[in-house]
Write an enzyme that holds these catalytic residues in place. Sequence first.
Site, PDB file in Angstrom:
ATOM      1  N   ASP A  13      59.460  64.048  55.771  1.00  0.00           N
ATOM      2  CA  ASP A  13      60.883  64.382  55.748  1.00  0.00           C
ATOM      3  C   ASP A  13      61.080  65.846  55.402  1.00  0.00           C
ATOM      4  O   ASP A  13      60.546  66.338  54.405  1.00  0.00           O
ATOM      5  CB  ASP A  13      61.616  63.513  54.726  1.00  0.00           C
ATOM      6  CG  ASP A  13      63.099  63.818  54.684  1.00  0.00           C
ATOM      7  OD1 ASP A  13      63.819  63.359  55.591  1.00  0.00           O
ATOM      8  OD2 ASP A  13      63.544  64.522  53.749  1.00  0.00           O
ATOM      9  N   TRP A  55      59.719  53.071  65.480  1.00  0.00           N
ATOM     10  CA  TRP A  55      58.435  53.438  64.900  1.00  0.00           C
ATOM     11  C   TRP A  55      58.015  52.492  63.790  1.00  0.00           C
ATOM     12  O   TRP A  55      58.830  52.004  63.006  1.00  0.00           O
ATOM     13  CB  TRP A  55      58.494  54.854  64.322  1.00  0.00           C
ATOM     14  CG  TRP A  55      58.841  55.916  65.297  1.00  0.00           C
ATOM     15  CD1 TRP A  55      57.997  56.587  66.147  1.00  0.00           C
ATOM     16  CD2 TRP A  55      60.146  56.460  65.545  1.00  0.00           C
ATOM     17  NE1 TRP A  55      58.690  57.498  66.892  1.00  0.00           N
ATOM     18  CE2 TRP A  55      60.006  57.452  66.559  1.00  0.00           C
ATOM     19  CE3 TRP A  55      61.412  56.212  65.006  1.00  0.00           C
ATOM     20  CZ2 TRP A  55      61.083  58.178  67.028  1.00  0.00           C
ATOM     21  CZ3 TRP A  55      62.495  56.930  65.487  1.00  0.00           C
ATOM     22  CH2 TRP A  55      62.321  57.901  66.483  1.00  0.00           C
ATOM     23  N   TYR A  74      65.460  73.528  53.478  1.00  0.00           N
ATOM     24  CA  TYR A  74      64.371  73.523  52.503  1.00  0.00           C
ATOM     25  C   TYR A  74      63.676  74.880  52.537  1.00  0.00           C
ATOM     26  O   TYR A  74      62.684  75.084  53.248  1.00  0.00           O
ATOM     27  CB  TYR A  74      63.394  72.380  52.788  1.00  0.00           C
ATOM     28  CG  TYR A  74      63.965  71.010  52.500  1.00  0.00           C
ATOM     29  CD1 TYR A  74      65.154  70.854  51.797  1.00  0.00           C
ATOM     30  CD2 TYR A  74      63.319  69.856  52.943  1.00  0.00           C
ATOM     31  CE1 TYR A  74      65.686  69.596  51.533  1.00  0.00           C
ATOM     32  CE2 TYR A  74      63.838  68.594  52.672  1.00  0.00           C
ATOM     33  CZ  TYR A  74      65.026  68.474  51.972  1.00  0.00           C
ATOM     34  OH  TYR A  74      65.546  67.229  51.722  1.00  0.00           O
TER      35      TYR A  74
END
Length: 287
Positions: free
Chosen positions: A48, A9, A53
Amino acid sequence: MRTRQLGRWQVGSVGLGAMPLSIEGRPDEARSVATLRAAVDAGVTLIDTADSYHWHADEVGHNERLIAKALAGANGVLVASKGGRGRPGDGSWTVDGRPEHLVRACEASLRRLGTDRLGLYQLHKPDPAVPWADSVGALRTLLDAGKIEAAGISNVTCEQVLQARDILGPGLVSVQNRFSPAVREHAPVLALCERLGLAFLPWSPLGGLSRSALDGPPGREEDPVATPYVAVARARGISPQRVALAWLLALSPVLVPIPGASRPETIRDSAAAMELILEANELKQLV
């Protein structure tokens, strides 16, 4: 907009670390969604995240679900998730690098992100209770099964990078360690990434810089690291944070900082560092 190579990418040279949108002190969902969409609108193409999280114990994957909702239908964005850490809900972090856990964690991330294949999946942290080769071997398993297209590792030493490279070969495309103008202990890892052609994704790229020195009026607080960034920023009429990110970009062609943000205006300012080219005399001040 400047781009950087990350595996196959080409991504914007500044990404977004989405953790602040889901942990303690997080904004409401409307502002979180607005922040993610502002990032993409500003040219950020690397987001990210991680299954860990989240804030409360019963909301594993909160950040992944938020991203899936906010970016539904968005094209050209690489969402990179991580597995191998946990949050029991008391503010602490745990680590679990068992291969069976990592495979299950990746499969759960796939479901939350609404895809059958992740572009980039990263091992969040080495587990001292599990042989490193076993944990990295789980990434090899996921690659071979087609569940992830590329693998990354995080919070690692040079030796661990080389061991992972032996196991994953070209499937390993990135390393994510802490690095900033104030925290440079992983400079040898960055140099190794340059040699191996791996992207280096600094987390907390503004960490260690005094917030008061960066945001306050002249003379409010002396910070020997932050001071030159503040000086360059005032001369240009921009934020010191933008200058710090531009310095990082000037440091290495494989470096893609992933600053956190919890407001649209913050990520817009960070993304503007992609267009900021510092002059030689400015770079000398920031060494």
